[in-house]
Scaffold this motif. Structure first.
Motif, PDB file in Angstrom:
ATOM      1  N   GLY A   1       7.334   0.393 -10.995  1.00  0.00           N
ATOM      2  CA  GLY A   1       8.547   0.630 -10.237  1.00  0.00           C
ATOM      3  C   GLY A   1       8.833  -0.480  -9.242  1.00  0.00           C
ATOM      4  N   GLN A   2      10.108  -0.651  -8.964  1.00  0.00           N
ATOM      5  CA  GLN A   2      10.543  -1.517  -7.864  1.00  0.00           C
ATOM      6  C   GLN A   2      10.906  -0.619  -6.686  1.00  0.00           C
ATOM      7  N   TYR A   3      10.203  -0.801  -5.584  1.00  0.00           N
ATOM      8  CA  TYR A   3      10.472  -0.077  -4.348  1.00  0.00           C
ATOM      9  C   TYR A   3      10.819  -1.105  -3.265  1.00  0.00           C
ATOM     10  N   TYR A   4      11.507  -0.676  -2.221  1.00  0.00           N
ATOM     11  CA  TYR A   4      11.745  -1.586  -1.100  1.00  0.00           C
ATOM     12  C   TYR A   4      10.412  -2.084  -0.543  1.00  0.00           C
ATOM     13  N   GLU A   5       9.368  -1.270  -0.710  1.00  0.00           N
ATOM     14  CA  GLU A   5       8.039  -1.653  -0.197  1.00  0.00           C
ATOM     15  C   GLU A   5       7.218  -2.456  -1.195  1.00  0.00           C
ATOM     16  N   GLY A   6       7.772  -2.778  -2.345  1.00  0.00           N
ATOM     17  CA  GLY A   6       7.009  -3.623  -3.264  1.00  0.00           C
ATOM     18  C   GLY A   6       7.162  -3.227  -4.721  1.00  0.00           C
TER      19      GLY A   6
ATOM     20  N   GLU B   1      -9.163  -5.102  -3.091  1.00  0.00           N
ATOM     21  CA  GLU B   1      -8.813  -3.746  -2.654  1.00  0.00           C
ATOM     22  C   GLU B   1      -7.862  -3.158  -3.687  1.00  0.00           C
ATOM     23  N   PHE B   2      -8.304  -2.095  -4.381  1.00  0.00           N
ATOM     24  CA  PHE B   2      -7.386  -1.415  -5.293  1.00  0.00           C
ATOM     25  C   PHE B   2      -6.244  -0.799  -4.489  1.00  0.00           C
ATOM     26  N   VAL B   3      -5.008  -1.032  -4.931  1.00  0.00           N
ATOM     27  CA  VAL B   3      -3.876  -0.356  -4.294  1.00  0.00           C
ATOM     28  C   VAL B   3      -3.299   0.735  -5.204  1.00  0.00           C
ATOM     29  N   THR B   4      -3.543   0.641  -6.506  1.00  0.00           N
ATOM     30  CA  THR B   4      -3.104   1.675  -7.450  1.00  0.00           C
ATOM     31  C   THR B   4      -3.966   2.918  -7.254  1.00  0.00           C
TER      32      THR B   4
ATOM     33  N   GLU C   1      11.233   8.271  -2.191  1.00  0.00           N
ATOM     34  CA  GLU C   1      12.129   7.536  -1.303  1.00  0.00           C
ATOM     35  C   GLU C   1      11.889   6.030  -1.443  1.00  0.00           C
ATOM     36  N   GLY C   2      12.965   5.258  -1.522  1.00  0.00           N
ATOM     37  CA  GLY C   2      12.830   3.799  -1.603  1.00  0.00           C
ATOM     38  C   GLY C   2      12.650   3.274  -3.006  1.00  0.00           C
ATOM     39  N   TYR C   3      12.673   4.173  -4.008  1.00  0.00           N
ATOM     40  CA  TYR C   3      12.562   3.721  -5.397  1.00  0.00           C
ATOM     41  C   TYR C   3      13.900   3.141  -5.842  1.00  0.00           C
ATOM     42  N   ILE C   4      13.861   2.006  -6.537  1.00  0.00           N
ATOM     43  CA  ILE C   4      15.085   1.326  -6.962  1.00  0.00           C
ATOM     44  C   ILE C   4      15.269   1.400  -8.479  1.00  0.00           C
ATOM     45  N   GLU C   5      14.278   0.930  -9.229  1.00  0.00           N
ATOM     46  CA  GLU C   5      14.382   0.864 -10.691  1.00  0.00           C
ATOM     47  C   GLU C   5      12.999   0.583 -11.267  1.00  0.00           C
ATOM     48  N   PRO C   6      12.843   0.664 -12.596  1.00  0.00           N
ATOM     49  CA  PRO C   6      11.563   0.255 -13.203  1.00  0.00           C
ATOM     50  C   PRO C   6      11.321  -1.240 -12.981  1.00  0.00           C
TER      51      PRO C   6
ATOM     52  N   ARG D   1       0.844  -1.209   0.000  1.00  0.00           N
ATOM     53  CA  ARG D   1       0.000   0.000   0.000  1.00  0.00           C
ATOM     54  C   ARG D   1       0.876   1.256   0.000  1.00  0.00           C
ATOM     55  N   LYS D   2       1.945   1.217   0.803  1.00  0.00           N
ATOM     56  CA  LYS D   2       2.852   2.370   0.876  1.00  0.00           C
ATOM     57  C   LYS D   2       3.544   2.599  -0.471  1.00  0.00           C
ATOM     58  N   ALA D   3       4.001   1.512  -1.088  1.00  0.00           N
ATOM     59  CA  ALA D   3       4.679   1.631  -2.389  1.00  0.00           C
ATOM     60  C   ALA D   3       3.757   2.255  -3.416  1.00  0.00           C
ATOM     61  N   HIS D   4       2.480   1.870  -3.377  1.00  0.00           N
ATOM     62  CA  HIS D   4       1.537   2.376  -4.379  1.00  0.00           C
ATOM     63  C   HIS D   4       1.122   3.820  -4.122  1.00  0.00           C
ATOM     64  N   ILE D   5       1.208   4.257  -2.879  1.00  0.00           N
ATOM     65  CA  ILE D   5       1.005   5.689  -2.621  1.00  0.00           C
ATOM     66  C   ILE D   5       2.158   6.477  -3.255  1.00  0.00           C
ATOM     67  N   LYS D   6       3.392   6.026  -3.009  1.00  0.00           N
ATOM     68  CA  LYS D   6       4.554   6.690  -3.613  1.00  0.00           C
ATOM     69  C   LYS D   6       4.436   6.704  -5.138  1.00  0.00           C
TER      70      LYS D   6
END
Length: 595
Positions: free
Chosen positions: A395-400, A538-541, A351-356, A308-313
């Motif tokens: 995106g690839q984030y540490y959160e997902g 539950e939509f996360v996008t 923050e926490g973004y790594i790569e596509p 959920r956090k990754a999709h907010i970012k």
């Protein structure tokens, strides 16, 4: 270059006595996407799509690919001497049928057994009796003089604060599944399953944070076959603490050949033919889906919260991009490559973004009719203030891991385009609103996404949804949405709480336009009563669906309500991270509409 490469390959085939040579897309691990070292099929045909199989004989070269790539493949194969075989189309033989018709008894069919899975190898054995299968030579490698080096990127440990589960716990769960299947040994070669089980990540495949490796487990031992240069002292200590012994990457073949008299759990569709041939005969094989595949599809509560956090970012980044695009279209130069780079710049600010999480599909106008179109710096279209622009990215984030498609209106639309845009959004929202009894699989629900299309005699030639990994592969089995069984996709699992799945209907009118609206959604438990356990999504996008493309005459009151409810949630979750004009624009972009 392709005709010259084909001539060189045919010369090698004659030297080795090979009558037909098979070149799949895979690496040694049956990965969907592969690193540059493994792009043998692209090297010999010129086709750059992510799925396809080539067969070369002395007289002919053919490439099989699926509906996602028909338009792209036709373009890329023009003038190469390679014939496009459109998989699944009437009158088009399968690879096996073609080989059957174009080889005779006593002839030799060649392939590199490390890039062909055991399931395909056995199919070739059955459908091509009296042919000799030669699988110990990499003929493409012998002619590919400037082949890139094998990737050996550093391995790193994913902290359990992101996963909510230790590697020791995951290994114990897999060993429990081994016991249930009566297996003493488990051979695992799927890179995402290994990364999940050991809570490690790497960068050996672009966009997929995995590590080139093999893992062989027993009840008490773990043997990891990996390039030692990728491991620092911290990772070595960490693996040792898990009881994992380190071996050279290529040593897996000799190690496997030394296993005798054991019951081995392996998945023939995921383990390569060379490894399987070395353990056949002396051992009992239990052929089931890797237990890790089913286990990792059920995200832990910690992973779900992080997703959920990754999709907010990600939602903030993509929303800011949509605002920028709509504000600047027609005012500053834009092309498919430059706007994709702009979107990436917004993600990089998070923050926490790594790569596509995969190669961005950035497609303006008619290019969007090619579902998996890829603009390049040599071949791209310029955006103009008319029609629509489609961007499918993640995106690839540490959160997902995220994956989102939005089609953005950049100028006047035709009535047909508005109708198509509206029914696509309706399909996404209807599937996302599903409520169903536990036990359903994706096929039970797919009609919700396609109903508005089928009522008009329309359809889209791809699955409606796929599973998504946690800081792993953007395409992950065993969950998905399709309208018919496609067994080889292995996406027919019962939908369980914690599964993350895409919801992405679309429509593609060749030469005119393409539209897709994609959200990711978590499967959740709803109420349980005398009828059983109900489930929902539950939509996360969290990114607006462009109201400039919506025409409510095609919608029911319920469709309008679903869109308004979604937009209300988008505004509530994304607006706190925006300021000024961006925030005001989002308010307008998510305003309630009425029929």
């Amino acid at each position: 270059m392709i005709p010259e490469r084909l001539a060189a390959l045919r010369e090698k085939m004659r030297a080795y006595g090979v009558d037909a040579y098979l070149v799949p897309t895979a690496d040694y691990h049956e990965s969907e996407y592969v690193g540059t070292y493994f792009k043998a099929r692209t090297y010999i045909t010129g086709f750059t799509g992510s799925a396809g199989t080539a067969v070369i004989t002395q007289d002919e070269a053919c490439l099989w690919t699926d509906g996602r790539y028909f338009v792209q493949a036709a373009k890329e194969l023009a003038g190469t001497g390679v014939t496009l075989m459109k998989m699944g189309q009437e009158g088009v033989p399968t690879v096996e049928e073609y080989l059957q018709a174009n080889t005779k008894e006593g002839m030799t069919i060649g392939f590199d057994g490390r890039v062909v899975n055991e399931m395909l190898g056995e199919t070739l054995e059955k459908t091509l009796p009296e042919r000799f299968l030669s699988y110990r030579s990499d003929l493409i490698g012998e002619i590919w003089s400037d082949r890139p080096a094998l990737s050996a990127e550093p391995v790193w440990i994913l902290d359990s604060k992101y996963t909510g589960e230790s590697a020791a716990d995951r290994l114990a769960k897999v060993r429990e599944k081994m016991k249930e299947n009566g297996a003493e040994v488990h051979i695992l070669t799927a890179l995402d399953d290994i990364a999940w089980m050991l809570n490690i990540r790497g960068n050996d495949i672009p966009c997929n944070p995995v590590v080139l490796s093999y893992l062989i487990l027993t009840e008490t031992e773990g043997h990891l076959f990996i390039q030692e240069a990728t491991l620092n002292d911290e990772v070595k200590q960490y693996l040792a603490g898990l009881g994992i012994s380190i071996h050279p990457y290529d040593a897996v073949y000799d190690f496997a050949a030394g296993i005798t008299g054991k019951t081995i759990l392996l998945e023939k569709a995921k383990v390569n033919y060379t490894i399987c041939q070395s353990v056949m005969g002396e051992n009992t094989i239990v052929n089931v889906m890797n237990p890790a595949s089913s286990l990792k599809a059920l995200k832990t509560p910690v992973e779900m919260e992080n997703i959920r956090k990754a999709h907010i970012k990600d939602g903030v980044a993509v929303t800011r991009f949509v605002y920028w695009l709509k504000k600047n279209i027609g005012k500053i130069p834009m092309d498919e490559v430059s706007v994709a780079e702009k979107l990436e710049s917004f993600r990089k600010e998070q923050e926490g973004y790594i790569e596509p999480s995969f190669g961005t599909i950035s497609a303006y106008g008619p290019n969007a009719a090619m579902c998996h179109y890829q603009a390049t710096k040599e071949d791209f279209s310029v955006l103009q203030p008319k029609g629509m622009y489609l961007v499918d990215s993640g995106g690839q984030y540490y959160e997902g891991t995220t994956d989102i498609t939005r089609t953005i209106v950049v100028g006047p639309l035709t009535e047909e385009e508005k109708e198509h845009f509206t029914i696509t959004a309706m399909g996404t929202l209807r599937l996302g609103n599903a409520k169903f009894l536990h036990g359903c699989i994706g096929i039970n629900l797919d009609y919700l996404a396609r109903q508005a299309f089928w009522e008009r005699g329309l359809d889209f030639n791809h699955g409606t949804g796929h599973g998504v990994g946690y800081l792993l592969n953007v395409h992950e089995r065993p969950n998905g949405f399709r309208w018919k069984m496609v067994p080889e996709r292995m996406e027919n699992a019962v939908l369980e709480e914690g599964m993350l799945t895409s919801d992405e209907p679309g429509i593609y009118i060749e030469g005119s336009h393409g539209i897709r609206t994609e959200n990711l959604m978590l499967c959740r438990k709803a109420e349980k009563n005398s009828y059983g356990q109900f489930m929902n999504f539950e939509f996360v996008t969290m990114v607006p669906i462009d109201l400039d493309g919506i025409d409510t005459q095609y919608m029911t009151e319920k469709d309008v309500e679903l869109l308004n409810n979604y937009h209300k949630e988008v505004y509530e979750k994304i607006s706190p991270y925006l300021e000024g004009d961006e925030k005001e624009w989002l308010k307008e972009a998510t305003r309630p509409i009425s029929k």
